[in-house]
Scaffold this motif. Structure first.
Motif, PDB file in Angstrom:
ATOM      1  N   UNK B  28       0.855  -1.186   0.000  1.00 32.09           N
ATOM      2  CA  UNK B  28       0.000   0.000   0.000  1.00 32.09           C
ATOM      3  C   UNK B  28       0.892   1.238   0.000  1.00 32.09           C
ATOM      4  N   UNK B  29       0.587   2.189  -0.856  1.00 26.14           N
ATOM      5  CA  UNK B  29       1.381   3.426  -0.896  1.00 26.14           C
ATOM      6  C   UNK B  29       0.474   4.634  -0.656  1.00 26.14           C
ATOM      7  N   UNK B  54      -2.810   0.556  -3.971  1.00 28.38           N
ATOM      8  CA  UNK B  54      -2.015  -0.666  -3.853  1.00 28.38           C
ATOM      9  C   UNK B  54      -1.233  -0.853  -5.145  1.00 28.38           C
ATOM     10  N   UNK B  55       0.048  -1.172  -4.991  1.00 29.15           N
ATOM     11  CA  UNK B  55       0.905  -1.383  -6.154  1.00 29.15           C
ATOM     12  C   UNK B  55       0.498  -2.683  -6.841  1.00 29.15           C
ATOM     13  N   UNK B  56       0.156  -2.616  -8.126  1.00 28.98           N
ATOM     14  CA  UNK B  56      -0.211  -3.838  -8.833  1.00 28.98           C
ATOM     15  C   UNK B  56       0.853  -4.265  -9.844  1.00 28.98           C
ATOM     16  N   UNK B  57       1.694  -3.325 -10.274  1.00 25.04           N
ATOM     17  CA  UNK B  57       2.745  -3.733 -11.206  1.00 25.04           C
ATOM     18  C   UNK B  57       3.915  -2.760 -11.183  1.00 25.04           C
ATOM     19  N   UNK B  58       5.121  -3.322 -11.187  1.00 28.93           N
ATOM     20  CA  UNK B  58       6.331  -2.526 -11.406  1.00 28.93           C
ATOM     21  C   UNK B  58       6.744  -2.832 -12.842  1.00 28.93           C
ATOM     22  N   UNK B  59       6.849  -1.818 -13.671  1.00 21.33           N
ATOM     23  CA  UNK B  59       7.040  -2.073 -15.097  1.00 21.33           C
ATOM     24  C   UNK B  59       8.490  -2.274 -15.513  1.00 21.33           C
ATOM     25  N   UNK B  60       9.407  -2.204 -14.572  1.00 22.03           N
ATOM     26  CA  UNK B  60      10.806  -2.409 -14.941  1.00 22.03           C
ATOM     27  C   UNK B  60      11.531  -2.992 -13.739  1.00 22.03           C
ATOM     28  N   UNK B  77      -6.042   2.359  -7.149  1.00 25.73           N
ATOM     29  CA  UNK B  77      -6.397   3.338  -6.128  1.00 25.73           C
ATOM     30  C   UNK B  77      -7.490   2.846  -5.188  1.00 25.73           C
ATOM     31  N   UNK B  78      -8.177   1.754  -5.584  1.00 28.17           N
ATOM     32  CA  UNK B  78      -9.195   1.210  -4.669  1.00 28.17           C
ATOM     33  C   UNK B  78      -8.743  -0.127  -4.092  1.00 28.17           C
ATOM     34  N   UNK B  79      -7.513  -0.517  -4.386  1.00 28.54           N
ATOM     35  CA  UNK B  79      -7.089  -1.893  -4.106  1.00 28.54           C
ATOM     36  C   UNK B  79      -6.883  -2.210  -2.638  1.00 28.54           C
ATOM     37  N   UNK B  80      -6.927  -3.532  -2.356  1.00 25.13           N
ATOM     38  CA  UNK B  80      -6.612  -4.050  -1.030  1.00 25.13           C
ATOM     39  C   UNK B  80      -5.191  -4.598  -1.099  1.00 25.13           C
ATOM     40  N   UNK B  81      -4.462  -4.483   0.003  1.00 26.64           N
ATOM     41  CA  UNK B  81      -3.113  -5.040  -0.012  1.00 26.64           C
ATOM     42  C   UNK B  81      -3.164  -6.551  -0.258  1.00 26.64           C
ATOM     43  N   UNK B  82      -2.246  -7.076  -1.040  1.00 30.48           N
ATOM     44  CA  UNK B  82      -2.192  -8.516  -1.265  1.00 30.48           C
ATOM     45  C   UNK B  82      -0.840  -9.033  -0.812  1.00 30.48           C
ATOM     46  N   UNK B  83      -0.821 -10.346  -0.472  1.00 31.56           N
ATOM     47  CA  UNK B  83       0.447 -10.943  -0.096  1.00 31.56           C
ATOM     48  C   UNK B  83       1.270 -11.138  -1.352  1.00 31.56           C
TER      49      UNK B  83
END
Lengths: 381, 474
Positions: B28-29, B54-60, B77-83
């Protein structure tokens, strides 16, 4: 120079509030701080803290691609708030591009200031509203402007006696940095201001670094010594001490305003951050250098003084933090909502009336822009 | 999902390298939270996140180069933290870090600005007011993240000092790497990059070892010649079609051959090897690099080995000797001084110049002497005097990525130490297998002078310093 002027020059480094937050008595300058009560002290801290918070938000916006550039001022808050708060609303300010704190004291909107750095305006605010000139990106270009403005004040106030000038007269503050101090225009501006007794306070924030050039390369002597060469008083002041800066600037403005000519103030401070967001100070200065200045931070010493004298409580700082975040959020929101003027608009601002060459260039531009029609949408995210 | 593209954080930059990610997928950021450190042609820059979620992808991946306006991170922006289970580790694409301990500076991972790319910024239409107006949804959340930036207004005096100290600490590695960089002017770096040449591999011949344009071109020329020659090598003779290419043995090659034969067949060699956990040496070298006293001086594990050899030789002085045949029979000359030889590959071939009276030098002086020796050798300016009267030698084969070897004694000496490459390997510490920096030390000794137990003690002493350089303080 008058006796008073010589006294000012002979004071050495003026310091009222030590880095440890102790207030020192000062025979000459205490008279210029008589009205400074607890409310004013809290106000100075608030000004500096909000300026710093704004600076942080603008830096973040730049890193997020929302500003083309930002010029951080961290470390120079006292020099700017102290001097800005010494001016009268009718005085005219010529800033460089780093005087965000002075802008606050002139009630220039922080949000509006971002138009320039967002690249959607050549200015951003109306200088006539707050007597705060547009930022000058070209080093020292504002210095002759300031001297000229000061000379014009003399014409406007021709025939006024000293008392009337002191009471109702205007003065000019020209801000510049140690880097600008070696520009030819600074020299010329100082010569003119002295030759014509222009009411100009030349206020140098010596932040020790002209981008990557350290001050000792810039000058072999402290800048304050140059004042004597032009025949004006020079005051060297602890630029991280908001009270000393306030007192010294008040003295200088009084001197200039009453028709005795210009004054040079050298405020000794330190740019704690980068020159701009496009600069990396680790490439040219040692971390020890930065560490040595950290304890002299202008906010720290005033905070210490306020706390030790029980002028503030925890609630004051909590409220200030909340206010700062609210201000930052508003600045962010405002900045992103500014409409982007079409480039075609720039052609309207070259001449007051229609001009055939400009019309021709505008037509060419519109045609050129139309050539990108098939790529439209590329830049939208 | 909101994608944040790499902005131009300087003035007119076109690309940046990912130095390090500060968040992972699933984190979560908050608005203005630092999420990545990038390196541009101008500086190392931390980027604050413009969105909360919540971060869903790092593109590099770290080490990758990303063009301005290309996707950097995607945030829900609406995401829940995931493991972060099942998320593949970022693949190291460029700059796989293999420390070598040559006199050459190590790989400049995350340091040294990339030369400006020749890529022209893509033409993009200006964001329309509606596109800009769409952003404030994120902006609204700014107020909620009071602790967004590292600095907050009500910070205590002490807090600020600490923050500055942290900031300074953060910057130190960048400074150290900067000091370590191969010297070269920006256009030369650019040339090397355009040619695909790793400038760290090029031997500089300019002032103070600076890599010049000619150096890069000649390096490239050699590389091309080797590459071009390879496919036509088999079955095609060089001189008039002869499948055996003859070349006269002369110069350094001849001298080397003579010395090696003399040494190998006059001195009965015995070689021994020891594996060493050099992790502390690596840490020590890293600390020295950051130290002010070593500013501008190249520091490598070879420096520690050189000190270790000098230290161990004093405890086992028979290794610092020579076997001398005289008319009245053989003599052993044990030397109470150390002229430490360093085998160096030079444009003229293998040479073993030595550092005179190396035992009198402190760490800093020794580092300078090693640099001077390497610089002189590389420039092909080693004088006969530099090679005379060596008492003991080191051959640094690790530079070439070799684990170890059986070195042949420099004639007139009775001990030589081979320094293998330092690699991370699984190592057992207190019953646990952990990755450690391991190297192999090889030593050859003249058995006429140095017996097995003495050579073993000497090598064990050298190894003990590599394992714990602090022992040098004794």
């Amino acid at each position: 120079m008058s006796r008073a002027a010589n006294e000012a020059t002979d004071q050495g480094l003026v310091q009222i509030l030590t880095p440890e937050g102790q207030r020192l008595p000062n025979q000459m300058y205490d008279a210029y701080l008589g009205d400074v009560d607890d409310d004013m002290l809290r106000g100075f801290y608030r000004d500096m803290a909000l300026t710093r918070r704004f600076d942080q938000e603008a830096t973040a916006l730049q890193r997020q691609g929302q500003l083309c550039l930002w010029v951080p001022l961290r470390g120079q808050e006292a020099a700017q708030i102290g001097s800005g708060r010494a001016t009268r609303p009718s005085d005219y300010i010529f800033p460089t591009y780093r005087e965000h704190g002075v802008a606050l004291t002139r009630n220039v909107s922080f949000s509006e200031m971002l138009r320039l750095f967002r690249g959607i305006s050549g200015g951003g605010w109306d200088p006539r509203e707050n007597n705060f000139h547009m930022y000058t990106m070209v080093l020292a270009a504002q210095m002759p402007h300031a001297s000229g403005y000061g000379m014009a004040i003399n014409l406007d106030q021709h025939g006024w006696d000293e008392a009337k000038r002191a009471a109702e007269g205007d003065a000019v503050v020209a801000y510049f940095g140690d880097g600008s101090s070696t520009e030819g225009e600074t020299h010329e501006a100082m010569v003119f201001a002295n030759s014509f007794n222009a009411p100009v306070v030349f206020f140098c924030q010596n932040n020790q670094w002209a981008i990557s050039v350290p001050f000792d390369v810039q000058s072999k002597v402290d800048l304050v010594h140059r004042a004597a060469g032009y025949g004006m008083p020079g005051i060297q002041v602890d630029g991280n001490d908001v009270l000393a800066v306030l007192a010294a600037t008040r003295w200088a403005l009084e001197h200039a305003r009453s028709g005795k000519g210009p004054v040079l103030i050298e405020a000794m401070t330190y740019r704690l951050g980068a020159h701009t967001t496009a600069d990396d100070p680790t490439k040219y200065r040692m971390s020890e250098d930065e560490l040595a200045w950290a304890p002299k931070d202008p906010l720290i010493r005033l905070e210490t003084y306020l706390r030790e004298n029980k002028i503030v409580d925890e609630a004051f700082f909590a409220q200030l933090a909340t206010d700062g975040d609210e201000m930052a959020a508003k600045v962010r929101k405002d900045a992103m909502a500014f409409p982007v003027p079409p480039l075609a608009k720039s052609f309207e601002q070259v001449y007051a009336e229609a001009h055939p060459l400009i019309q021709e260039e505008l037509a060419w531009h519109l045609e050129y822009e139309a050539g990108f029609a098939d790529e439209s949408g590329v830049g939208e995210k | 999902m909101t994608v944040f593209n790499l902005p131009d954080v300087g003035e007119g930059l076109t690309e940046a390298d990912i130095a390090s990610w500060k968040v992972s997928v699933g984190d979560t950021v908050e608005v203005n939270q630092i999420f990545v450190e990038i390196e541009t042609a101008k500086s190392l820059v931390e980027l604050p996140c413009p969105f909360a979620g919540v971060v869903t992808e790092l593109h590099a991946s770290e080490g990758d180069t990303v063009l301005v306006d290309q996707p950097l991170i995607t945030i829900d922006e609406e995401g829940e933290p995931v493991l972060p289970t099942g998320v593949p580790e970022p693949v190291q694409v460029a700059n796989t870090e293999t420390p070598n301990h040559s006199e050459e500076p190590g790989p400049l991972v995350g340091s040294g600005p990339a030369a400006d790319s020749a890529v022209r910024r893509a033409r993009t239409s200006r964001p329309t007011p509606s596109a800009v107006a769409a952003r404030p949804s994120a902006a609204n959340k700014a107020g909620a993240s009071a602790a967004g930036l590292a600095d907050t207004i009500s910070r205590r005096a002490q807090g600020l000092g600490q923050a500055v100290a942290r900031e300074v600490d953060r910057r130190k590695p960048a400074m150290a790497n900067f000091m370590d960089r191969v010297l070269a002017k920006p256009p030369v770096r650019r040339l090397a990059k355009d040619l695909g040449v790793d400038i760290n591999e090029v031997i500089g011949t300019g002032v103070q070892g600076e890599v010049t344009r000619e150096d890069v071109n000649s390096y490239q020329g050699q590389r091309e010649a080797e590459r071009d020659a390879a496919p036509t090598y088999w079955g095609h003779g060089a001189q008039g079609g002869a499948l055996i290419e003859r070349s006269q043995v002369r110069g350094v090659r001849k001298a080397t051959a003579k010395a090696m034969v003399a040494s190998a067949f006059s001195a009965p060699h015995v070689s021994i090897f020891v594996d060493v956990d050099a992790s502390r040496t690596m840490e020590y070298v890293a600390r020295l690099k950051k130290s002010r006293d070593f500013e501008g001086i190249k520091v490598s594990p070879l420096l520690v080995l050189a000190r270790a050899v000098i230290w161990a030789a004093a405890r086992n002085p028979s290794v610092n000797a020579s076997w001398v045949e005289t008319e009245s029979g053989a003599e052993i000359h044990q030397k109470h001084f150390m002229n430490l030889g360093i085998a160096a590959a030079t444009p003229r071939g293998l040479l073993v110049p030595n550092i005179k009276n190396a035992h009198t030098l402190n760490m800093r002086e020794l580092a300078i002497a090693l640099n001077d020796l390497a610089m002189t050798a590389r420039a092909g300016k080693t004088s006969p005097e530099d090679m005379r009267e060596g008492t003991l030698s080191i051959t640094n084969i690790g530079v070439l990525g070799i684990d170890t070897g059986t070195p042949i004694l420099n004639p007139g000496e009775v001990a030589i130490v081979a320094f293998g490459t330092i690699k991370q390997k699984p190592w057992v510490v207190d019953g646990e297998v952990v990755p450690r920096w391991i190297t192999t030390l090889g030593g050859s000794f003249d058995h006429r002078v140095v017996d097995g137990d003495l050579s073993a003690r000497f090598m064990a002493d050298v190894a003990s310093i590599m394992e714990e350089p602090a022992l040098l303080l004794d």
